[in-house]
Design an enzyme around this catalytic site. Structure first.
Site, PDB file in Angstrom:
ATOM      1  N   GLY A  69      27.369  48.210  40.622  1.00  0.00           N
ATOM      2  CA  GLY A  69      28.141  48.990  41.579  1.00  0.00           C
ATOM      3  C   GLY A  69      28.477  48.255  42.864  1.00  0.00           C
ATOM      4  O   GLY A  69      29.589  48.365  43.376  1.00  0.00           O
ATOM      5  N   ASN A 149      24.866  59.183  47.753  1.00  0.00           N
ATOM      6  CA  ASN A 149      23.654  58.753  47.064  1.00  0.00           C
ATOM      7  C   ASN A 149      22.379  59.290  47.699  1.00  0.00           C
ATOM      8  O   ASN A 149      21.335  59.322  47.058  1.00  0.00           O
ATOM      9  CB  ASN A 149      23.589  57.225  47.018  1.00  0.00           C
ATOM     10  N   SER A 197      28.051  52.021  37.912  1.00  0.00           N
ATOM     11  CA  SER A 197      26.924  51.145  37.614  1.00  0.00           C
ATOM     12  C   SER A 197      26.116  51.719  36.459  1.00  0.00           C
ATOM     13  O   SER A 197      25.750  52.895  36.470  1.00  0.00           O
ATOM     14  CB  SER A 197      26.031  51.008  38.853  1.00  0.00           C
ATOM     15  N   GLY A 198      25.827  50.873  35.453  1.00  0.00           N
ATOM     16  CA  GLY A 198      25.204  51.337  34.222  1.00  0.00           C
ATOM     17  C   GLY A 198      23.829  51.949  34.371  1.00  0.00           C
ATOM     18  O   GLY A 198      23.483  52.902  33.671  1.00  0.00           O
ATOM     19  N   HIS A 199      23.007  51.420  35.281  1.00  0.00           N
ATOM     20  CA  HIS A 199      21.617  51.882  35.337  1.00  0.00           C
ATOM     21  C   HIS A 199      21.459  53.232  36.013  1.00  0.00           C
ATOM     22  O   HIS A 199      20.346  53.774  36.053  1.00  0.00           O
ATOM     23  CB  HIS A 199      20.736  50.837  36.016  1.00  0.00           C
ATOM     24  N   THR A 235      31.264  34.381  31.194  1.00  0.00           N
ATOM     25  CA  THR A 235      30.915  34.886  29.874  1.00  0.00           C
ATOM     26  C   THR A 235      30.455  36.334  29.959  1.00  0.00           C
ATOM     27  O   THR A 235      29.605  36.677  30.787  1.00  0.00           O
ATOM     28  CB  THR A 235      29.798  34.025  29.250  1.00  0.00           C
ATOM     29  N   CYS A 323      18.482  50.750  48.479  1.00  0.00           N
ATOM     30  CA  CYS A 323      19.024  49.513  49.052  1.00  0.00           C
ATOM     31  C   CYS A 323      18.588  49.301  50.491  1.00  0.00           C
ATOM     32  O   CYS A 323      18.721  48.203  51.035  1.00  0.00           O
ATOM     33  CB  CYS A 323      20.558  49.526  48.966  1.00  0.00           C
TER      34      CYS A 323
END
Length: 394
Positions: A69, A149, A197-199, A235, A323
Protein backbone atom coordinates in the site's frame (compact mmCIF):
# COMPACT_ATOMS: atom_id res chain seq x y z
CA UNK A 1 -4.01 -15.14 22.49
CA UNK A 2 -6.81 -12.80 21.44
CA UNK A 3 -5.82 -10.95 18.27
CA UNK A 4 -7.63 -7.62 17.89
CA UNK A 5 -5.19 -5.74 15.66
CA UNK A 6 -6.43 -6.74 12.23
CA UNK A 7 -5.99 -3.20 10.91
CA UNK A 8 -2.23 -3.70 11.34
CA UNK A 9 -2.22 -7.03 9.52
CA UNK A 10 -4.40 -10.09 9.09
CA UNK A 11 -3.73 -13.79 9.29
CA UNK A 12 -3.15 -15.35 5.89
CA UNK A 13 -5.88 -17.85 5.14
CA UNK A 14 -4.92 -21.49 4.59
CA UNK A 15 -6.49 -21.41 1.13
CA UNK A 16 -4.27 -18.50 0.16
CA UNK A 17 -1.16 -20.22 1.52
CA UNK A 18 -1.97 -23.45 -0.34
CA UNK A 19 -2.48 -21.56 -3.60
CA UNK A 20 0.94 -19.88 -3.25
CA UNK A 21 3.00 -23.01 -2.53
CA UNK A 22 3.44 -24.40 -6.08
CA UNK A 23 4.95 -21.13 -7.32
CA UNK A 24 7.93 -21.34 -4.96
CA UNK A 25 9.48 -24.70 -5.81
CA UNK A 26 7.46 -26.26 -8.64
CA UNK A 27 6.09 -23.61 -11.02
CA UNK A 28 8.97 -21.26 -10.28
CA UNK A 29 9.50 -19.86 -13.79
CA UNK A 30 9.67 -16.14 -14.45
CA UNK A 31 6.20 -15.27 -15.81
CA UNK A 32 7.76 -12.84 -18.29
CA UNK A 33 9.70 -15.58 -20.05
CA UNK A 34 8.48 -16.89 -23.43
CA UNK A 35 9.08 -20.66 -23.06
CA UNK A 36 6.21 -22.98 -22.19
CA UNK A 37 7.41 -23.67 -18.63
CA UNK A 38 6.70 -20.03 -17.82
CA UNK A 39 3.18 -20.26 -19.20
CA UNK A 40 1.54 -21.54 -16.02
CA UNK A 41 3.09 -18.74 -13.95
CA UNK A 42 2.01 -16.11 -16.47
CA UNK A 43 -1.51 -17.54 -16.53
CA UNK A 44 -1.66 -17.52 -12.72
CA UNK A 45 -0.64 -13.86 -12.63
CA UNK A 46 -3.32 -13.02 -15.20
CA UNK A 47 -5.95 -14.83 -13.12
CA UNK A 48 -4.88 -12.94 -10.00
CA UNK A 49 -5.13 -9.67 -11.90
CA UNK A 50 -8.72 -10.50 -12.89
CA UNK A 51 -9.68 -11.44 -9.33
CA UNK A 52 -8.25 -8.30 -7.74
CA UNK A 53 -9.88 -6.14 -10.42
CA UNK A 54 -13.29 -7.79 -10.03
CA UNK A 55 -13.58 -6.77 -6.38
CA UNK A 56 -13.66 -3.08 -7.36
CA UNK A 57 -15.44 -3.35 -10.71
CA UNK A 58 -12.22 -2.66 -12.66
CA UNK A 59 -10.70 -4.17 -15.79
CA UNK A 60 -7.77 -6.53 -15.28
CA UNK A 61 -5.49 -4.38 -17.44
CA UNK A 62 -6.04 -1.50 -15.00
CA UNK A 63 -4.33 -3.39 -12.14
CA UNK A 64 -0.59 -2.85 -11.58
CA UNK A 65 1.03 -5.04 -8.94
CA UNK A 66 3.30 -3.39 -6.36
CA UNK A 67 5.05 -4.28 -3.09
CA UNK A 68 2.23 -2.90 -0.93
CA UNK A 69 0.00 0.00 0.00
CA UNK A 70 2.70 2.53 0.85
CA UNK A 71 4.39 1.98 -2.50
CA UNK A 72 1.07 2.30 -4.31
CA UNK A 73 0.27 5.55 -2.48
CA UNK A 74 3.68 7.00 -3.25
CA UNK A 75 3.42 6.04 -6.90
CA UNK A 76 -0.08 7.45 -7.34
CA UNK A 77 0.60 10.81 -5.67
CA UNK A 78 4.08 11.43 -7.08
CA UNK A 79 3.31 10.28 -10.61
CA UNK A 80 0.05 12.22 -10.78
CA UNK A 81 1.87 15.31 -9.54
CA UNK A 82 4.64 14.91 -12.11
CA UNK A 83 2.27 14.38 -15.01
CA UNK A 84 -0.06 17.22 -14.03
CA UNK A 85 2.55 19.89 -13.40
CA UNK A 86 2.02 21.35 -16.87
CA UNK A 87 -1.47 22.32 -15.71
CA UNK A 88 -0.55 23.23 -12.15
CA UNK A 89 1.13 22.16 -8.94
CA UNK A 90 -1.73 22.16 -6.45
CA UNK A 91 -2.85 19.03 -4.60
CA UNK A 92 -5.75 18.54 -2.18
CA UNK A 93 -5.80 15.92 0.57
CA UNK A 94 -7.26 15.53 4.06
CA UNK A 95 -5.71 16.02 7.47
CA UNK A 96 -6.25 12.37 8.48
CA UNK A 97 -4.53 10.54 5.63
CA UNK A 98 -2.07 7.72 6.23
CA UNK A 99 1.52 8.94 6.42
CA UNK A 100 2.23 7.25 3.09
CA UNK A 101 0.14 10.02 1.55
CA UNK A 102 0.88 12.85 4.01
CA UNK A 103 4.64 12.42 3.90
CA UNK A 104 4.58 12.15 0.11
CA UNK A 105 2.64 15.40 -0.05
CA UNK A 106 5.15 17.02 2.30
CA UNK A 107 7.96 15.80 0.04
CA UNK A 108 6.23 17.35 -2.97
CA UNK A 109 5.86 20.65 -1.11
CA UNK A 110 9.65 20.76 -0.92
CA UNK A 111 9.69 20.31 -4.71
CA UNK A 112 7.55 23.41 -5.23
CA UNK A 113 4.05 21.95 -5.13
CA UNK A 114 1.30 23.43 -2.98
CA UNK A 115 -0.89 21.17 -0.85
CA UNK A 116 -4.19 22.04 0.81
CA UNK A 117 -5.00 19.85 3.81
CA UNK A 118 -8.79 19.86 4.16
CA UNK A 119 -10.16 19.45 7.67
CA UNK A 120 -12.55 16.74 8.80
CA UNK A 121 -15.49 16.97 11.18
CA UNK A 122 -15.60 15.58 14.72
CA UNK A 123 -16.38 12.11 13.34
CA UNK A 124 -13.50 12.12 10.88
CA UNK A 125 -15.48 12.80 7.70
CA UNK A 126 -14.01 15.20 5.21
CA UNK A 127 -15.92 18.45 4.83
CA UNK A 128 -17.17 18.37 1.25
CA UNK A 129 -17.87 22.10 1.12
CA UNK A 130 -14.30 22.80 2.25
CA UNK A 131 -12.99 20.31 -0.31
CA UNK A 132 -14.85 22.02 -3.12
CA UNK A 133 -13.82 25.47 -1.89
CA UNK A 134 -10.17 24.39 -1.94
CA UNK A 135 -10.20 23.65 -5.68
CA UNK A 136 -8.22 26.07 -7.81
CA UNK A 137 -7.56 26.34 -11.56
CA UNK A 138 -4.17 24.71 -10.97
CA UNK A 139 -5.46 21.78 -8.86
CA UNK A 140 -4.26 18.52 -10.40
CA UNK A 141 -5.02 15.84 -7.80
CA UNK A 142 -7.44 15.06 -4.98
CA UNK A 143 -6.26 12.22 -2.72
CA UNK A 144 -8.60 11.13 0.07
CA UNK A 145 -8.57 7.74 1.77
CA UNK A 146 -11.54 5.39 1.47
CA UNK A 147 -11.64 4.59 5.19
CA UNK A 148 -9.42 5.75 7.99
CA UNK A 149 -6.96 3.20 9.32
CA UNK A 150 -7.23 4.43 12.92
CA UNK A 151 -10.82 5.46 13.61
CA UNK A 152 -12.50 3.52 10.80
CA UNK A 153 -14.58 6.37 9.37
CA UNK A 154 -15.65 5.73 5.77
CA UNK A 155 -15.39 8.73 3.45
CA UNK A 156 -18.08 9.76 0.92
CA UNK A 157 -16.11 8.55 -2.09
CA UNK A 158 -18.94 8.89 -4.60
CA UNK A 159 -19.45 12.54 -3.71
CA UNK A 160 -15.69 13.24 -3.78
CA UNK A 161 -15.41 11.50 -7.15
CA UNK A 162 -18.24 13.62 -8.55
CA UNK A 163 -16.53 16.82 -7.37
CA UNK A 164 -13.24 15.73 -8.94
CA UNK A 165 -14.86 14.76 -12.24
CA UNK A 166 -16.82 18.02 -12.47
CA UNK A 167 -13.58 19.93 -12.12
CA UNK A 168 -11.48 17.64 -14.37
CA UNK A 169 -9.17 16.62 -11.51
CA UNK A 170 -7.65 13.19 -10.90
CA UNK A 171 -9.04 11.39 -7.84
CA UNK A 172 -6.87 8.95 -5.90
CA UNK A 173 -8.05 6.99 -2.89
CA UNK A 174 -5.96 5.03 -0.41
CA UNK A 175 -8.19 1.98 -0.01
CA UNK A 176 -5.72 -0.10 1.98
CA UNK A 177 -8.11 -0.49 4.93
CA UNK A 178 -11.26 -0.64 2.81
CA UNK A 179 -10.44 -3.06 -0.02
CA UNK A 180 -11.90 -6.47 0.78
CA UNK A 181 -13.80 -5.10 3.78
CA UNK A 182 -16.50 -2.89 2.27
CA UNK A 183 -18.02 -2.61 -1.23
CA UNK A 184 -16.02 -0.43 -3.63
CA UNK A 185 -16.68 0.33 -7.28
CA UNK A 186 -14.27 2.55 -9.16
CA UNK A 187 -16.75 3.52 -11.88
CA UNK A 188 -19.64 4.32 -9.55
CA UNK A 189 -17.34 6.30 -7.25
CA UNK A 190 -15.42 8.13 -9.97
CA UNK A 191 -12.04 6.84 -8.76
CA UNK A 192 -9.07 7.25 -11.10
CA UNK A 193 -6.36 5.74 -8.89
CA UNK A 194 -6.77 3.28 -6.00
CA UNK A 195 -4.19 1.73 -3.66
CA UNK A 196 -4.54 -1.64 -1.90
CA UNK A 197 -2.38 -4.02 0.12
CA UNK A 198 -2.66 -7.82 0.24
CA UNK A 199 -1.95 -8.41 3.92
CA UNK A 200 -4.94 -6.32 5.03
CA UNK A 201 -7.46 -8.90 3.75
CA UNK A 202 -5.87 -12.27 4.61
CA UNK A 203 -3.34 -12.21 1.79
CA UNK A 204 0.47 -12.11 1.87
CA UNK A 205 2.60 -9.25 3.12
CA UNK A 206 4.79 -7.35 0.69
CA UNK A 207 2.25 -7.31 -2.14
CA UNK A 208 -0.30 -4.75 -3.26
CA UNK A 209 -1.56 -3.02 -6.35
CA UNK A 210 -2.36 0.34 -7.85
CA UNK A 211 -5.50 0.63 -9.95
CA UNK A 212 -4.98 3.11 -12.77
CA UNK A 213 -8.09 3.93 -14.76
CA UNK A 214 -7.70 3.28 -18.47
CA UNK A 215 -6.82 6.56 -20.16
CA UNK A 216 -5.19 8.08 -17.08
CA UNK A 217 -1.67 9.00 -18.09
CA UNK A 218 0.85 8.83 -15.26
CA UNK A 219 4.49 7.89 -15.42
CA UNK A 220 6.30 4.70 -14.52
CA UNK A 221 7.34 3.94 -10.95
CA UNK A 222 10.40 1.82 -11.78
CA UNK A 223 12.31 1.86 -15.07
CA UNK A 224 14.30 -1.01 -16.50
CA UNK A 225 11.89 -3.59 -17.88
CA UNK A 226 8.58 -4.16 -19.64
CA UNK A 227 6.78 -5.70 -16.66
CA UNK A 228 3.40 -4.21 -15.72
CA UNK A 229 3.08 -2.59 -19.14
CA UNK A 230 6.46 -0.86 -18.64
CA UNK A 231 5.16 1.05 -15.62
CA UNK A 232 6.86 -0.99 -12.89
CA UNK A 233 9.95 -2.88 -13.94
CA UNK A 234 11.12 -5.93 -12.01
CA UNK A 235 10.45 -9.65 -11.88
CA UNK A 236 6.91 -10.29 -10.75
CA UNK A 237 6.44 -11.84 -7.30
CA UNK A 238 4.34 -14.71 -8.63
CA UNK A 239 3.56 -16.54 -5.34
CA UNK A 240 2.44 -13.38 -3.55
CA UNK A 241 0.44 -12.12 -6.52
CA UNK A 242 -1.34 -15.48 -6.76
CA UNK A 243 -2.02 -15.36 -3.02
CA UNK A 244 -3.45 -11.85 -3.18
CA UNK A 245 -5.70 -12.88 -6.04
CA UNK A 246 -7.11 -15.79 -4.06
CA UNK A 247 -7.55 -13.53 -1.00
CA UNK A 248 -9.51 -11.07 -3.16
CA UNK A 249 -11.68 -13.90 -4.48
CA UNK A 250 -12.39 -15.14 -0.95
CA UNK A 251 -13.14 -11.61 0.26
CA UNK A 252 -15.63 -11.09 -2.56
CA UNK A 253 -17.33 -14.39 -1.83
CA UNK A 254 -17.94 -13.69 1.86
CA UNK A 255 -18.12 -9.87 1.93
CA UNK A 256 -21.77 -9.34 2.86
CA UNK A 257 -21.88 -12.10 5.47
CA UNK A 258 -18.56 -11.04 7.00
CA UNK A 259 -19.58 -7.38 7.20
CA UNK A 260 -22.78 -8.25 9.06
CA UNK A 261 -21.02 -10.54 11.52
CA UNK A 262 -18.17 -8.14 12.27
CA UNK A 263 -20.43 -5.09 12.54
CA UNK A 264 -22.71 -6.85 15.02
CA UNK A 265 -19.78 -7.85 17.20
CA UNK A 266 -18.20 -4.38 16.83
CA UNK A 267 -21.41 -2.70 17.98
CA UNK A 268 -21.65 -5.09 20.93
CA UNK A 269 -18.08 -4.16 21.91
CA UNK A 270 -18.75 -0.43 21.55
CA UNK A 271 -21.95 -0.63 23.57
CA UNK A 272 -20.30 -2.48 26.45
CA UNK A 273 -17.26 -0.18 26.62
CA UNK A 274 -19.26 3.04 26.55
CA UNK A 275 -21.73 1.77 29.17
CA UNK A 276 -19.30 0.05 31.51
CA UNK A 277 -16.12 2.13 31.38
CA UNK A 278 -16.61 5.66 32.78
CA UNK A 279 -15.09 8.59 30.89
CA UNK A 280 -14.62 6.66 27.68
CA UNK A 281 -15.52 7.89 24.21
CA UNK A 282 -15.83 6.36 20.76
CA UNK A 283 -13.71 7.92 18.03
CA UNK A 284 -14.97 7.98 14.46
CA UNK A 285 -18.42 7.87 12.93
CA UNK A 286 -20.97 5.74 14.78
CA UNK A 287 -22.39 4.04 11.66
CA UNK A 288 -20.26 5.05 8.65
CA UNK A 289 -17.25 3.11 9.86
CA UNK A 290 -15.44 -0.06 8.91
CA UNK A 291 -17.38 -3.08 10.17
CA UNK A 292 -14.45 -4.38 12.21
CA UNK A 293 -13.14 -1.12 13.73
CA UNK A 294 -13.67 0.25 17.24
CA UNK A 295 -11.49 3.10 18.48
CA UNK A 296 -11.79 4.53 21.99
CA UNK A 297 -10.21 7.12 24.21
CA UNK A 298 -10.08 6.70 27.98
CA UNK A 299 -9.50 9.84 29.99
CA UNK A 300 -6.77 10.04 32.66
CA UNK A 301 -4.66 7.16 31.31
CA UNK A 302 -1.85 6.59 28.79
CA UNK A 303 -2.66 4.33 25.87
CA UNK A 304 0.80 2.74 25.90
CA UNK A 305 0.34 1.51 29.48
CA UNK A 306 -3.04 0.09 28.54
CA UNK A 307 -1.52 -1.81 25.60
CA UNK A 308 1.25 -3.30 27.74
CA UNK A 309 -1.19 -4.53 30.37
CA UNK A 310 -3.54 -5.93 27.74
CA UNK A 311 -0.60 -7.78 26.21
CA UNK A 312 0.14 -9.33 29.59
CA UNK A 313 -3.35 -10.84 29.42
CA UNK A 314 -2.78 -12.16 25.90
CA UNK A 315 -4.72 -9.43 24.07
CA UNK A 316 -3.15 -7.87 20.97
CA UNK A 317 -4.36 -4.32 20.31
CA UNK A 318 -2.94 -0.97 19.25
CA UNK A 319 -3.28 2.73 19.91
CA UNK A 320 -3.28 3.68 16.22
CA UNK A 321 -1.39 3.02 13.03
CA UNK A 322 1.32 0.34 13.20
CA UNK A 323 3.42 2.62 10.99
CA UNK A 324 3.75 5.15 13.82
CA UNK A 325 4.39 2.62 16.59
CA UNK A 326 6.97 3.96 19.01
CA UNK A 327 6.08 7.60 18.45
CA UNK A 328 5.54 9.62 21.62
CA UNK A 329 3.24 12.07 19.83
CA UNK A 330 -0.52 11.56 19.95
CA UNK A 331 -2.26 10.43 16.79
CA UNK A 332 -2.57 13.13 14.12
CA UNK A 333 -5.97 11.65 13.32
CA UNK A 334 -7.29 12.14 16.85
CA UNK A 335 -5.94 15.68 16.98
CA UNK A 336 -7.58 16.39 13.61
CA UNK A 337 -11.03 15.42 14.93
CA UNK A 338 -10.58 17.90 17.77
CA UNK A 339 -9.35 15.85 20.73
CA UNK A 340 -6.96 17.57 23.15
CA UNK A 341 -3.52 16.01 23.57
CA UNK A 342 -4.22 14.63 27.05
CA UNK A 343 -7.25 12.65 25.82
CA UNK A 344 -5.70 11.61 22.50
CA UNK A 345 -2.86 9.96 24.42
CA UNK A 346 -5.34 7.52 25.97
CA UNK A 347 -6.48 5.85 22.75
CA UNK A 348 -7.11 2.20 21.99
CA UNK A 349 -7.88 0.64 18.61
CA UNK A 350 -9.51 -2.78 18.50
CA UNK A 351 -10.00 -4.31 15.06
CA UNK A 352 -11.85 -7.59 14.66
CA UNK A 353 -11.83 -10.40 12.11
CA UNK A 354 -14.43 -12.91 11.01
CA UNK A 355 -12.82 -15.35 13.47
CA UNK A 356 -13.31 -13.08 16.50
CA UNK A 357 -15.82 -14.50 18.98
CA UNK A 358 -18.24 -12.94 21.46
CA UNK A 359 -16.38 -14.73 24.25
CA UNK A 360 -13.16 -13.01 23.23
CA UNK A 361 -14.90 -9.64 23.23
CA UNK A 362 -16.35 -10.26 26.68
CA UNK A 363 -12.94 -11.25 28.04
CA UNK A 364 -11.38 -8.15 26.47
CA UNK A 365 -14.01 -5.79 27.89
CA UNK A 366 -13.54 -7.18 31.39
CA UNK A 367 -9.77 -6.82 31.04
CA UNK A 368 -10.12 -3.22 29.86
CA UNK A 369 -12.39 -2.35 32.78
CA UNK A 370 -9.91 -3.70 35.31
CA UNK A 371 -6.85 -2.16 33.64
CA UNK A 372 -8.43 1.29 33.22
CA UNK A 373 -9.50 1.28 36.86
CA UNK A 374 -5.98 0.25 37.93
CA UNK A 375 -4.27 2.91 35.80
CA UNK A 376 -6.61 5.65 36.97
CA UNK A 377 -5.92 4.74 40.57
CA UNK A 378 -2.29 5.65 39.89
CA UNK A 379 -3.08 8.81 37.92
CA UNK A 380 -2.48 12.22 39.58
CA UNK A 381 -4.76 13.80 36.96
CA UNK A 382 -7.59 11.49 37.93
CA UNK A 383 -7.03 12.17 41.64
CA UNK A 384 -6.96 15.94 41.08
CA UNK A 385 -10.20 15.77 39.07
CA UNK A 386 -11.88 13.93 41.93
CA UNK A 387 -10.69 16.54 44.45
CA UNK A 388 -11.94 19.39 42.27
CA UNK A 389 -15.29 17.68 41.89
CA UNK A 390 -14.93 17.45 38.11
CA UNK A 391 -15.82 13.76 38.21
CA UNK A 392 -18.08 11.78 40.48
CA UNK A 393 -16.79 8.44 41.74
CA UNK A 394 -19.51 6.18 43.11
Amino acid sequence: MIYLDNAATTKMSEEVFDAMKPYFCEQYANPSAIYSFAGSAAKAVDEARKKTAALIGARSEEIYFTAGGSESDNWAVRAAAAFGKAKGKHIITSTIEHHAVLHTCQYLEKQGYEVTYVNVDAHGKIKLDALEAAIRPDTILITVMAANNEIGTIQPLKEIGAIAKKNHILFHTDAVQAYGHIPLNVDEMGIDLLSASGHKFNGPKGTGFLYIRRGVRIGALIHGGAQERSRRAGTLNTPNIVGMGVAAELAARSLDERMKKEAALRDYLIDRILKEVPYSRLNGHLTDRLPNNANFCFEFIEGESLLILLDQQGICASSGSACTSGSLDPSHVLLAIGLPHEIAHGSLRLTLSEETTKEEIDFTVEAIKQIVERLRAMSPLYEDSIKRGDINVQ
